[in-house]
Design a protein around this motif. Structure first.
Motif, PDB file in Angstrom:
ATOM      1  N   MET A  25      48.878 -55.782 -13.411  1.00  0.00           N
ATOM      2  CA  MET A  25      47.552 -55.164 -13.568  1.00  0.00           C
ATOM      3  C   MET A  25      47.384 -54.089 -12.511  1.00  0.00           C
ATOM      4  SD  MET A  25      45.968 -56.749 -16.039  1.00  0.00           S
ATOM      5  CE  MET A  25      44.215 -57.089 -15.961  1.00  0.00           C
ATOM      6  N   ALA A  26      47.002 -52.886 -12.930  1.00  0.00           N
ATOM      7  CA  ALA A  26      46.921 -51.776 -11.978  1.00  0.00           C
ATOM      8  C   ALA A  26      45.558 -51.737 -11.291  1.00  0.00           C
ATOM      9  CB  ALA A  26      47.221 -50.457 -12.674  1.00  0.00           C
ATOM     10  N   PHE A  27      45.361 -52.689 -10.377  1.00  0.00           N
ATOM     11  CA  PHE A  27      44.185 -52.650  -9.504  1.00  0.00           C
ATOM     12  C   PHE A  27      44.666 -52.254  -8.115  1.00  0.00           C
ATOM     13  CE2 PHE A  27      42.806 -55.831 -12.649  1.00  0.00           C
ATOM     14  CZ  PHE A  27      41.597 -55.281 -13.015  1.00  0.00           C
ATOM     15  N   LEU A  28      43.944 -51.358  -7.447  1.00  0.00           N
ATOM     16  CA  LEU A  28      44.332 -50.961  -6.101  1.00  0.00           C
ATOM     17  C   LEU A  28      43.100 -50.826  -5.230  1.00  0.00           C
ATOM     18  CD1 LEU A  28      45.963 -48.702  -8.198  1.00  0.00           C
ATOM     19  CD2 LEU A  28      47.244 -48.525  -6.102  1.00  0.00           C
ATOM     20  N   HIS A  29      43.189 -51.374  -4.027  1.00  0.00           N
ATOM     21  CA  HIS A  29      42.153 -51.125  -3.032  1.00  0.00           C
ATOM     22  C   HIS A  29      42.782 -50.279  -1.926  1.00  0.00           C
ATOM     23  CE1 HIS A  29      39.431 -52.695   0.425  1.00  0.00           C
ATOM     24  NE2 HIS A  29      39.126 -51.470   0.055  1.00  0.00           N
ATOM     25  N   ILE A  30      42.288 -49.084  -1.731  1.00  0.00           N
ATOM     26  CA  ILE A  30      42.853 -48.162  -0.740  1.00  0.00           C
ATOM     27  C   ILE A  30      41.798 -47.894   0.329  1.00  0.00           C
ATOM     28  CG2 ILE A  30      43.915 -45.896  -0.394  1.00  0.00           C
ATOM     29  CD1 ILE A  30      44.788 -46.021  -3.335  1.00  0.00           C
ATOM     30  N   PRO A  31      41.947 -48.513   1.508  1.00  0.00           N
ATOM     31  CA  PRO A  31      40.920 -48.379   2.553  1.00  0.00           C
ATOM     32  C   PRO A  31      41.129 -47.141   3.430  1.00  0.00           C
ATOM     33  CG  PRO A  31      42.590 -49.926   3.274  1.00  0.00           C
ATOM     34  CD  PRO A  31      43.033 -49.429   1.912  1.00  0.00           C
ATOM     35  N   ASN A  32      40.203 -46.929   4.350  1.00  0.00           N
ATOM     36  CA  ASN A  32      40.327 -45.917   5.413  1.00  0.00           C
ATOM     37  C   ASN A  32      40.320 -44.471   4.924  1.00  0.00           C
ATOM     38  OD1 ASN A  32      40.511 -48.057   7.199  1.00  0.00           O
ATOM     39  ND2 ASN A  32      42.749 -48.074   7.124  1.00  0.00           N
ATOM     40  N   VAL A  33      39.688 -44.222   3.798  1.00  0.00           N
ATOM     41  CA  VAL A  33      39.605 -42.863   3.259  1.00  0.00           C
ATOM     42  C   VAL A  33      38.193 -42.640   2.726  1.00  0.00           C
ATOM     43  CG1 VAL A  33      40.902 -41.186   1.920  1.00  0.00           C
ATOM     44  CG2 VAL A  33      41.805 -43.472   2.190  1.00  0.00           C
ATOM     45  N   ARG A  34      37.701 -41.422   2.876  1.00  0.00           N
ATOM     46  CA  ARG A  34      36.382 -41.077   2.340  1.00  0.00           C
ATOM     47  C   ARG A  34      36.396 -39.694   1.733  1.00  0.00           C
ATOM     48  NH1 ARG A  34      31.180 -43.700   4.975  1.00  0.00           N
ATOM     49  NH2 ARG A  34      30.773 -43.813   2.768  1.00  0.00           N
ATOM     50  N   ILE A  35      35.535 -39.515   0.757  1.00  0.00           N
ATOM     51  CA  ILE A  35      35.266 -38.159   0.276  1.00  0.00           C
ATOM     52  C   ILE A  35      34.304 -37.509   1.265  1.00  0.00           C
ATOM     53  CG2 ILE A  35      34.180 -36.781  -1.540  1.00  0.00           C
ATOM     54  CD1 ILE A  35      35.118 -38.851  -3.558  1.00  0.00           C
ATOM     55  N   LYS A  36      34.621 -36.281   1.676  1.00  0.00           N
ATOM     56  CA  LYS A  36      33.747 -35.560   2.607  1.00  0.00           C
ATOM     57  C   LYS A  36      32.896 -34.503   1.896  1.00  0.00           C
ATOM     58  CE  LYS A  36      33.956 -36.095   6.522  1.00  0.00           C
ATOM     59  NZ  LYS A  36      33.275 -37.104   7.379  1.00  0.00           N
ATOM     60  N   GLY A  37      33.428 -33.964   0.817  1.00  0.00           N
ATOM     61  CA  GLY A  37      32.667 -32.926   0.121  1.00  0.00           C
ATOM     62  C   GLY A  37      33.253 -32.627  -1.245  1.00  0.00           C
ATOM     63  N   ILE A  38      32.427 -32.004  -2.095  1.00  0.00           N
ATOM     64  CA  ILE A  38      32.850 -31.653  -3.454  1.00  0.00           C
ATOM     65  C   ILE A  38      32.248 -30.301  -3.819  1.00  0.00           C
ATOM     66  CG2 ILE A  38      32.821 -32.322  -5.895  1.00  0.00           C
ATOM     67  CD1 ILE A  38      32.742 -35.104  -5.220  1.00  0.00           C
ATOM     68  N   SER A  39      33.044 -29.468  -4.485  1.00  0.00           N
ATOM     69  CA  SER A  39      32.519 -28.181  -4.957  1.00  0.00           C
ATOM     70  C   SER A  39      33.049 -27.892  -6.351  1.00  0.00           C
ATOM     71  CB  SER A  39      32.924 -27.060  -3.998  1.00  0.00           C
ATOM     72  OG  SER A  39      34.337 -26.950  -3.969  1.00  0.00           O
ATOM     73  N   ALA A  40      32.387 -26.965  -7.035  1.00  0.00           N
ATOM     74  CA  ALA A  40      32.811 -26.610  -8.391  1.00  0.00           C
ATOM     75  C   ALA A  40      32.586 -25.130  -8.635  1.00  0.00           C
ATOM     76  CB  ALA A  40      32.037 -27.432  -9.417  1.00  0.00           C
ATOM     77  N   CYS A  41      33.498 -24.547  -9.428  1.00  0.00           N
ATOM     78  CA  CYS A  41      33.389 -23.137  -9.810  1.00  0.00           C
ATOM     79  C   CYS A  41      33.537 -23.034 -11.329  1.00  0.00           C
ATOM     80  CB  CYS A  41      34.477 -22.326  -9.105  1.00  0.00           C
ATOM     81  SG  CYS A  41      34.513 -20.584  -9.563  1.00  0.00           S
ATOM     82  N   VAL A  42      32.596 -22.343 -11.961  1.00  0.00           N
ATOM     83  CA  VAL A  42      32.669 -22.158 -13.418  1.00  0.00           C
ATOM     84  C   VAL A  42      32.698 -20.662 -13.743  1.00  0.00           C
ATOM     85  CG1 VAL A  42      31.477 -24.323 -13.955  1.00  0.00           C
ATOM     86  CG2 VAL A  42      30.132 -22.236 -13.655  1.00  0.00           C
ATOM     87  N   PRO A  43      33.297 -20.293 -14.874  1.00  0.00           N
ATOM     88  CA  PRO A  43      33.301 -18.882 -15.253  1.00  0.00           C
ATOM     89  C   PRO A  43      31.877 -18.399 -15.551  1.00  0.00           C
ATOM     90  CG  PRO A  43      34.821 -20.161 -16.622  1.00  0.00           C
ATOM     91  CD  PRO A  43      34.017 -21.135 -15.850  1.00  0.00           C
ATOM     92  N   LYS A  44      31.670 -17.094 -15.345  1.00  0.00           N
ATOM     93  CA  LYS A  44      30.344 -16.498 -15.577  1.00  0.00           C
ATOM     94  C   LYS A  44      29.952 -16.467 -17.051  1.00  0.00           C
ATOM     95  CE  LYS A  44      30.384 -12.511 -13.222  1.00  0.00           C
ATOM     96  NZ  LYS A  44      30.746 -12.169 -11.920  1.00  0.00           N
ATOM     97  N   THR A  45      30.949 -16.288 -17.913  1.00  0.00           N
ATOM     98  CA  THR A  45      30.648 -16.074 -19.336  1.00  0.00           C
ATOM     99  C   THR A  45      30.161 -17.348 -20.009  1.00  0.00           C
ATOM    100  OG1 THR A  45      32.406 -14.444 -19.351  1.00  0.00           O
ATOM    101  CG2 THR A  45      31.562 -15.154 -21.499  1.00  0.00           C
TER     102      THR A  45
END
Lengths: 76, 351
Positions: B1-21
């Motif tokens: 079963m593919a369960f994983l606990h991965i400690p000691n890591v955090r997301i610090k930030g997220i950004s996104a870019c979309v086309p103008k059209t």
């Protein structure tokens, strides 16, 4: 699983269908209002009412209401 | 079963870019009369962004990454790894992550890899990146995830073109000694490989003159063998079964009370499918944000794009418990549970 109850469930998928007009040999694609969205709703109905996973191929190879009924029954 | 606990890591930030059209689905010409309205009602996609020929996925991700690095004030020479997840790379070879290392001005001492996944890609990419960082040898990583799915879609195929949209995102991940990290459930079913597929142009079926022959499959559906084919019924059947199952398995394994979770971020497949999934899990509507209305199904980018476009202020200000779940092309799916606290989330960028 009962055929009459299945027909009632199927009729509910269509907006204005009267269960009395749907028979086992009715071609479900000929029921008024049939669309690709109705096909998805049939898959959802099988999942919700019967806990059965219908595939795209199951829908594609079915012609009549009874075909759908028998496939769902065979997967229960 | 593919369960994983991965400690000691955090997301610090997220950004996104979309086309103008912006393309409005109410004006999409392959719909029959009245069809646009029904399409919008069932899929939830009113409009979508199209990159055009000049802009690749990597360009959108590059802009998103530059903005994020800048706002995080990360020295570029401290970025140890770069993962690029897409189904629309710059070239068949080389890997786009190599090109991005140079364009971003990252050190030669950077681990750079591409991952070829779509709808589940952000979850899988995050798993690989968090695992790399978890033991503290690599400290900072960038997860660049996006797709320009409209490039391989036929404009005259109403079963794909009005649904998808183009977007690129960047997620910054860092080693943090005390963090509980990420808890994953990952899964795959290759028997559904042809549910979403570009049939020719790879090495199984190499491009040949007939690859370009356009065929009409039904009114409003014209494409050639280099265009994306979507088997809507099989994908739907898969999604409403596997997505809720994965979230339930994750919650059961790690004893997560779903009522304690602040947001559930699902891959934005289409509104009809996603609402079935939400209802199966009995999640209240206010905990399930949607970016479908304005951006469509942006493939691998849907989860980070939804975070930036729909819940940025909560991510910036609050401490949140989040479950994200991606499912689709492969067929591949997975879920992740994590907490966030005061993320850096720049405003969505248009390019």
């Amino acid at each position: 699983m009962e055929l009459n109850k299945f027909i009632e469930n199927l009729a509910n998928v269509f907006e204005d269908a009267n269960p009395d007009t749907i028979k086992p040999d009715t071609r479900f694609r000929d029921i008024e209002g049939y669309s690709s969205l109705i096909a998805l709703s049939i898959i959802a109905m099988a999942d919700e009412q019967y806990n059965v996973k219908l595939t795209g191929d199951d829908i594609r190879k079915s012609v009549t209401v009874e075909d759908l009924y028998l496939i769902i029954k065979s997967k229960m | 079963m593919a369960f994983l606990h991965i400690p000691n890591v955090r997301i610090k930030g997220i950004s996104a870019c979309v086309p103008k059209t912006i393309l409005e689905n109410k004006h999409y010409p392959a719909f029959a009369p009245d069809e646009a309205e029904k399409f919008i009602e069932s899929t939830g996609v009113e409009r979508h962004r199209v990159a055009g020929d000049e802009t690749c996925t990597s360009d959108l991700c590059l802009i998103a990454a530059e903005k994020l690095i800048n706002e995080l004030k990360w020295p570029k020479n401290q970025i140890d790894c770069l993962i690029f997840v897409t189904q629309t790379p710059d070239y068949i070879l080389p890997a786009t992550s190599c090109i991005l290392q140079q364009k971003l001005g990252l050190s030669e001492e950077t681990v750079a890899i591409d991952i070829s996944l779509g709808c589940s890609g952000w979850i899988y990419g995050l798993q690989v990146l968090s695992n790399m960082i978890s033991n503290g040898q690599l400290r900072k990583g960038l997860l660049l995830v996006g797709d320009t799915t409209l490039k391989p879609c036929s404009f005259e195929d109403k079963s794909t073109f009005p649904l998808f949209g183009d977007a690129g995102t960047a997620t910054a991940v860092e080693y943090v000694n005390t963090s509980e990290g990420f808890k994953y459930h990952l899964a795959v079913d290759g028997s559904g490989f042809n549910a979403i597929i570009i049939p020719e142009g790879g090495f199984r079926n190499q491009v040949k003159p007939s690859s370009f022959d356009i065929k009409e499959y039904e009114p409003g559906i014209k494409r050639n063998k280099l265009h994306t084919v979507l088997d809507g019924m099989n994908v739907f059947s898969f999604g409403i079964t596997k997505a809720p199952e994965s979230v339930k398995k994750l919650a059961e394994k790690y004893k997560i009370n779903l009522e304690d979770v602040d947001y559930f971020l699902f891959h934005q497949a289409n509104k009809y499918m996603n609402e079935k999934i939400r209802k199966k899990l009995n999640i209240p509507v206010e905990k399930v944000p949607y970016s479908l209305k304005n951006y469509g199904n942006t493939s691998s980018a849907t989860i980070p794009l939804t975070m930036v476009s729909e819940i940025a202020s909560d991510l910036i200000l609050k401490k949140l418990k989040i479950i994200a779940c991606g499912f689709g092309v492969g067929l591949s799916w997975g879920s992740v549970y994590f907490t966030t606290e005061k993320l850096v989330v720049p405003e969505i960028i248009e390019y």
